[in-house]
Design an enzyme around this catalytic site. Structure first.
Site, mmCIF file in Angstrom:
data_model
loop_
_atom_site.group_PDB
_atom_site.id
_atom_site.type_symbol
_atom_site.label_atom_id
_atom_site.label_comp_id
_atom_site.label_asym_id
_atom_site.label_seq_id
_atom_site.Cartn_x
_atom_site.Cartn_y
_atom_site.Cartn_z
ATOM 1 N N HIS A 199 -7.354 0.652 9.446
ATOM 2 C CA HIS A 199 -8.199 1.735 8.950
ATOM 3 C C HIS A 199 -8.375 1.636 7.444
ATOM 4 C CE1 HIS A 199 -3.994 3.052 9.187
ATOM 5 N NE2 HIS A 199 -4.221 3.675 8.051
ATOM 6 N N HIS A 207 -9.047 3.962 4.058
ATOM 7 C CA HIS A 207 -9.013 5.310 3.492
ATOM 8 C C HIS A 207 -10.109 5.415 2.426
ATOM 9 C CE1 HIS A 207 -4.715 6.288 4.693
ATOM 10 N NE2 HIS A 207 -4.653 4.972 4.732
HETATM 11 P P1 5GP Z 1 -1.578 4.584 6.844
HETATM 12 O O1 5GP Z 1 -0.260 5.072 6.372
HETATM 13 O O2 5GP Z 1 -1.409 3.932 8.181
HETATM 14 O O3 5GP Z 1 -2.344 3.744 5.869
HETATM 15 O O4 5GP Z 1 -2.484 5.866 7.023
HETATM 16 C C1 5GP Z 1 -2.494 6.634 8.173
HETATM 17 C C2 5GP Z 1 -3.250 7.882 7.832
HETATM 18 O O5 5GP Z 1 -3.526 8.542 9.047
HETATM 19 C C3 5GP Z 1 -2.477 8.852 6.945
HETATM 20 O O6 5GP Z 1 -3.221 9.144 5.791
HETATM 21 C C4 5GP Z 1 -2.267 10.065 7.836
HETATM 22 O O7 5GP Z 1 -2.358 11.262 7.122
HETATM 23 C C5 5GP Z 1 -3.358 9.913 8.867
HETATM 24 N N1 5GP Z 1 -3.028 10.447 10.180
HETATM 25 C C6 5GP Z 1 -1.838 10.342 10.839
HETATM 26 N N2 5GP Z 1 -1.919 10.924 12.048
HETATM 27 C C7 5GP Z 1 -3.192 11.402 12.157
HETATM 28 C C8 5GP Z 1 -3.871 12.118 13.185
HETATM 29 O O8 5GP Z 1 -3.346 12.440 14.249
HETATM 30 N N3 5GP Z 1 -5.161 12.445 12.937
HETATM 31 C C9 5GP Z 1 -5.793 12.135 11.774
HETATM 32 N N4 5GP Z 1 -7.056 12.521 11.636
HETATM 33 N N5 5GP Z 1 -5.172 11.451 10.785
HETATM 34 C C10 5GP Z 1 -3.890 11.103 10.976
#
Ligand code: 5GP
Length: 137
Positions: free
Chosen positions: A102, A104
């Site tokens: 993903h 951001h």
């Molecule tokens: P990562 O740490 O993998 O780069 O980012 C994961 C992102 O997903 C985080 O910013 C977190 O807040 C978001 N996130 C985690 N669980 C969920 C969810 O159930 N729904 C949504 N919309 N975002 C989520």
């Protein structure tokens, strides 16, 4: 890396979990981050099952970044932004917490970025911000 189709974003893609969606087509979904690091924090994901950017086929990566740009432009317009942080974490060692690739999009300054994925945002407020981005698409 082996893909776990029970991860949260895979469930969102299958509509098994809710999300505040901004944009969807046959290859990509954009939705609001549930624990935003700034107002308007958005996530853009390819529908292709891949854990990190390094696992994503180049064609899917190329298309996803086109949608990232499209959403970023809508956010710029919706929130009158002069700058936006694009963040992509590949691998738990880099801080990745959800094992589906993903991107951001965070309307902030890189020096103001705090720890991510820590505090649940106000979902009604996030819905309002999502409507603003959608209106600017
Ligand atoms: P990562 O740490 O993998 O780069 O980012 C994961 C992102 O997903 C985080 O910013 C977190 O807040 C978001 N996130 C985690 N669980 C969920 C969810 O159930 N729904 C949504 N919309 N975002 C989520």
């Amino acid at each position: 890396m082996a893909y776990d189709d029970q991860n949260i974003f895979a469930k969102i893609l299958r509509n098994e979990l809710p999300a505040i969606k901004i944009y969807e087509d046959d290859q990509v979904l954009a939705f609001m981050d549930i624990m935003p690091q700034a107002d308007g924090h958005t996530l853009v994901i390819p529908k292709t099952p891949a854990v990190t950017l390094l696992d994503l086929p180049p064609e899917a990566a190329a298309y996803t970044i086109q949608v990232v740009q499209k959403i970023a432009k809508a956010m710029e317009k919706a929130f009158n932004l002069e700058g936006i942080v694009l963040m992509q974490l590949s691998g738990a060692a880099a801080g990745q917490t959800v094992p589906h690739v993903h991107f951001h999009l965070i309307p902030t300054n890189v020096h103001q970025l705090g720890r991510h994925a820590v505090e649940l945002g106000d979902q009604e407020k996030i819905k309002g911000l999502a409507e603003k981005i959608k209106a600017a698409l």
